[in-house]
Design a protein around this motif. Structure first.
Motif, short mmCIF file in Angstrom:
data_model
loop_
_atom_site.label_atom_id
_atom_site.label_comp_id
_atom_site.label_asym_id
_atom_site.label_seq_id
_atom_site.Cartn_x
_atom_site.Cartn_y
_atom_site.Cartn_z
N PRO A 156 117.35 47.09 25.22
CA PRO A 156 117.80 47.25 23.84
C PRO A 156 116.66 47.76 22.96
O PRO A 156 115.48 47.56 23.26
CB PRO A 156 118.23 45.84 23.43
N GLY A 157 117.02 48.44 21.89
CA GLY A 157 116.00 48.99 21.02
C GLY A 157 115.40 50.23 21.66
O GLY A 157 116.10 51.22 21.90
N MET A 158 114.15 50.17 21.98
CA MET A 158 113.45 51.29 22.60
C MET A 158 113.65 51.23 24.12
O MET A 158 113.26 50.27 24.76
CB MET A 158 111.96 51.20 22.26
N ASP A 159 114.29 52.28 24.68
CA ASP A 159 114.52 52.26 26.13
C ASP A 159 113.21 52.52 26.88
O ASP A 159 112.20 52.92 26.30
CB ASP A 159 115.60 53.27 26.55
N GLY A 160 113.23 52.26 28.18
CA GLY A 160 112.03 52.37 29.00
C GLY A 160 111.46 53.77 29.07
O GLY A 160 110.24 53.94 29.20
N ILE A 161 112.30 54.78 28.99
CA ILE A 161 111.81 56.16 29.03
C ILE A 161 110.96 56.44 27.79
O ILE A 161 109.86 56.99 27.89
CB ILE A 161 112.98 57.17 29.11
N GLU A 162 111.45 56.03 26.62
CA GLU A 162 110.68 56.24 25.39
C GLU A 162 109.37 55.46 25.43
O GLU A 162 108.31 55.98 25.06
CB GLU A 162 111.51 55.83 24.17
N VAL A 163 109.42 54.23 25.89
CA VAL A 163 108.22 53.40 26.01
C VAL A 163 107.20 54.11 26.91
O VAL A 163 106.02 54.24 26.55
CB VAL A 163 108.55 52.00 26.59
N CYS A 164 107.65 54.57 28.06
CA CYS A 164 106.73 55.19 29.02
C CYS A 164 106.19 56.52 28.54
O CYS A 164 105.04 56.87 28.83
CB CYS A 164 107.40 55.30 30.38
N ARG A 165 106.99 57.29 27.80
CA ARG A 165 106.47 58.53 27.20
C ARG A 165 105.33 58.23 26.24
O ARG A 165 104.30 58.90 26.24
CB ARG A 165 107.58 59.29 26.48
N LYS A 166 105.50 57.19 25.44
CA LYS A 166 104.45 56.81 24.49
C LYS A 166 103.21 56.28 25.21
O LYS A 166 102.08 56.58 24.82
CB LYS A 166 104.99 55.78 23.49
N ILE A 167 103.43 55.50 26.25
CA ILE A 167 102.30 54.99 27.04
C ILE A 167 101.55 56.16 27.68
O ILE A 167 100.33 56.24 27.60
CB ILE A 167 102.79 53.99 28.11
N GLN A 168 102.28 57.07 28.30
CA GLN A 168 101.66 58.20 28.99
C GLN A 168 100.88 59.09 28.02
O GLN A 168 99.83 59.62 28.38
CB GLN A 168 102.73 59.02 29.71
N ALA A 169 101.38 59.24 26.80
CA ALA A 169 100.69 60.07 25.81
C ALA A 169 99.33 59.49 25.43
O ALA A 169 98.36 60.23 25.26
CB ALA A 169 101.56 60.22 24.56
N LYS A 170 99.25 58.16 25.33
CA LYS A 170 97.98 57.52 24.94
C LYS A 170 97.11 57.14 26.13
O LYS A 170 95.91 57.00 26.00
CB LYS A 170 98.27 56.27 24.10
N HIS A 171 97.74 56.95 27.28
CA HIS A 171 97.03 56.49 28.48
C HIS A 171 97.46 57.34 29.67
O HIS A 171 98.21 56.87 30.54
CB HIS A 171 97.32 55.01 28.74
N PRO A 172 97.02 58.59 29.73
CA PRO A 172 97.51 59.51 30.77
C PRO A 172 97.17 59.10 32.20
O PRO A 172 97.82 59.54 33.13
CB PRO A 172 96.85 60.85 30.41
N ASN A 173 96.18 58.23 32.37
CA ASN A 173 95.82 57.79 33.72
C ASN A 173 96.59 56.56 34.18
O ASN A 173 96.44 56.12 35.33
CB ASN A 173 94.32 57.54 33.82
N CYS A 174 97.38 55.98 33.31
CA CYS A 174 98.20 54.81 33.67
C CYS A 174 99.36 55.29 34.54
O CYS A 174 100.09 56.21 34.17
CB CYS A 174 98.71 54.13 32.41
N HIS A 175 99.52 54.68 35.70
CA HIS A 175 100.60 55.05 36.61
C HIS A 175 101.88 54.32 36.18
O HIS A 175 101.85 53.12 35.91
CB HIS A 175 100.25 54.70 38.04
#
Length: 121
Positions: free
Chosen positions: A55-74
């Motif tokens: 609910p709220g922010m789906d996992g795809i949106e969360v992961c896009r934001k994570i990847q943008a700030k932390h590109p080495n995070c798998h």
């Protein structure tokens, strides 16, 4: 290896964290997207395991934001809902190629996946 599990189903997220800790990983959970984005800045995981449908922010949106700030995070996604297929397809069309595990997650499959990631981190 530091692992952040993101899932709105608390019992599932907490169980995965226990399994990961028992296997020797440093793991913690977040139960919603916004909380995960705050927590990632403090925890700095090597790997994020994230549910797609939340609910709220789906996992795809969360992961896009994570990847943008932390590109080495798998990133490893997991989902048991057919609705996730469209979200994942859209993400792939935008250049994201995250792995997907079926939910419920098989602990042995997850641990094997993490063991294979160790050589890439």
């Amino acid at each position: 290896m530091r692992i952040l599990v993101i899932d709105d189903e608390r019992p599932l997220a907490d169980t995965l964290v226990l399994i990961l800790r028992k296997a020797g990983y440093e793991a913690t959970a977040a139960y919603q997207g916004a909380a995960a984005l705050s927590q990632i800045e403090l925890f700095l995981p090597d790997v994020v395991i994230c549910d797609v449908i939340m609910p709220g922010m789906d996992g795809i949106e969360v992961c896009r934001k994570i990847q943008a700030k932390h590109p080495n995070c798998h990133i490893v996604l997991f989902s048991g809902q057919a609705a996730a297929n469209g979200l994942i397809r859209d993400a792939r069309n935008k250049g994201y190629s995250w792995e997907l595990l079926a939910k419920p997650v098989d602990p042995e499959e997850l641990l094997a996946k993490l063991a294979s990631l160790k050589s890439h981190l």
